[in-house]
Scaffold this active site. Structure first.
Site, short mmCIF file in Angstrom:
data_model
loop_
_atom_site.label_atom_id
_atom_site.label_comp_id
_atom_site.label_asym_id
_atom_site.label_seq_id
_atom_site.Cartn_x
_atom_site.Cartn_y
_atom_site.Cartn_z
N SER A 68 35.23 4.25 124.56
CA SER A 68 33.88 4.26 124.78
C SER A 68 33.24 3.74 123.74
O SER A 68 31.86 3.22 124.18
CB SER A 68 33.62 5.97 125.38
N GLU A 103 27.80 8.22 118.04
CA GLU A 103 28.91 7.24 117.54
C GLU A 103 28.42 5.98 118.19
O GLU A 103 28.45 4.91 117.71
CB GLU A 103 30.36 7.70 118.04
N ASP A 120 40.50 8.12 105.77
CA ASP A 120 39.14 8.70 105.79
C ASP A 120 38.38 8.59 104.75
O ASP A 120 37.55 9.71 104.38
CB ASP A 120 38.99 10.01 106.55
N SER A 142 30.51 9.50 110.72
CA SER A 142 30.51 8.50 109.52
C SER A 142 31.20 7.39 110.03
O SER A 142 32.20 7.34 110.50
CB SER A 142 30.95 9.04 108.39
N HIS A 162 34.39 8.20 112.16
CA HIS A 162 35.15 9.26 111.90
C HIS A 162 34.24 10.51 112.34
O HIS A 162 32.93 10.38 112.06
CB HIS A 162 35.48 9.58 110.33
N MET A 222 44.29 5.35 116.72
CA MET A 222 45.02 6.61 116.17
C MET A 222 46.19 6.22 115.28
O MET A 222 47.19 7.06 115.72
CB MET A 222 45.24 7.62 117.25
N ARG A 223 46.38 5.15 114.60
CA ARG A 223 47.52 4.85 114.01
C ARG A 223 47.07 4.76 112.30
O ARG A 223 45.96 4.36 112.03
CB ARG A 223 48.14 3.64 114.20
N GLU A 234 43.85 5.31 101.58
CA GLU A 234 43.69 6.64 101.79
C GLU A 234 42.89 7.14 102.98
O GLU A 234 41.88 6.57 103.20
CB GLU A 234 42.83 7.56 100.54
N ASN A 272 35.91 2.01 110.00
CA ASN A 272 36.50 3.21 110.93
C ASN A 272 35.14 3.84 111.02
O ASN A 272 34.25 4.28 110.47
CB ASN A 272 37.45 3.75 110.30
#
Ligand code: GRF
Length: 218
Positions: free
Chosen positions: A15, A176, A147, A138, A111, A92-93, A145, A109
């Site tokens: 989405s 988002e 997120d 965010s 989050h 999701m990796r 590292e 990214n």
């Protein structure tokens, strides 16, 4: 200004990808999506890309015997595409540090929390369990590292009494969708510049994350 070349990485519904496609097609973003890559062949987001004639590819993590081999295959594809920016949209990796370093400060990214709070999974339920009054979204630069990289923009919404995790998730998603396209608009027109050591927003050094106000989007 040169058009921003964007590659979107997904794993599922897409989405956020759709909101970016819509913003690009409406010419709100000075950019083009050169490819959508999924680590799952059945990700619905691939169909969204297909419908909009965007190149779709699968680099399936299950097709590789190790995380490193998956990363090498993905890196090879990204190197060929040479994107200005790589957008993780429900991907999701966890990416390996070699890939992240190869595209240092070019991977974003999204989050579902007000980072640095609630890194990791199940952020909605954890926020409810901790009786938080607000939650959010965010967008940050990806570093090795999880997120953890510099946050560019944060959006917030209230947690009302009795709200469930899925209700919060729905509110978060709406935010988002506005936020990702806004960041790409800013990048495409040079308002937002991510340099090796600094981030500037409208010619000023960004010292703290932008607080996203959806009514101010333009
Ligand atoms: C989003 O909620 C995002 O916060 C998380 O994954 C979800 C992806 O949703 N990283 P979609 O695939 O864009 O619909």
């Amino acid at each position: 200004m040169k058009k921003l070349s964007i590659v979107v990485l997904i794993s599922g519904n897409g989405s956020n990808l759709q909101s970016i496609i819509d913003a690009v097609e409406a010419e709100q973003v000075n950019g083009q999506i050169t490819a959508v890559i999924s680590n799952k062949a059945d990700a619905y987001g691939l169909q969204r890309a297909k419908k909009h004639n965007i190149d779709q590819q699968v680099v399936g993590h299950k097709d590789f015997s190790s995380r490193e081999d998956f990363d090498i295959a993905l890196l090879k594809e990204l190197t060929r595409l040479k994107p200005d920016i790589i957008v993780l949209a429900g991907f999701m990796r966890i990416l390996g540090s070699a890939l992240i370093q190869a595209f240092e400060r070019k991977i974003l990214n999204i989050h579902p929390s007000i980072l640095p709070n609630y890194k990791g999974l199940n952020t909605f339920q954890r926020a409810i369990d901790n009786k938080e009054k607000e939650h959010g979204v965010s967008i940050h630069i990806v570093t090795p590292e999880l997120d953890d990289g510099p946050v560019i923009v944060r959006g917030r919404y209230p947690i009302l009494t009795g709200e469930t995790a899925s209700e919060l998730q729905r509110k978060g998603h709406q935010l988002e969708h506005k936020m990702y396209s806004q960041v790409l608009k800013w990048l495409g027109r040079g308002d937002l510049q991510i340099n090796a050591d600094t981030i500037t927003f409208q010619d000023k050094l960004l010292e703290r994350p932008i607080e996203f106000e959806s009514r101010e989007t333009q």
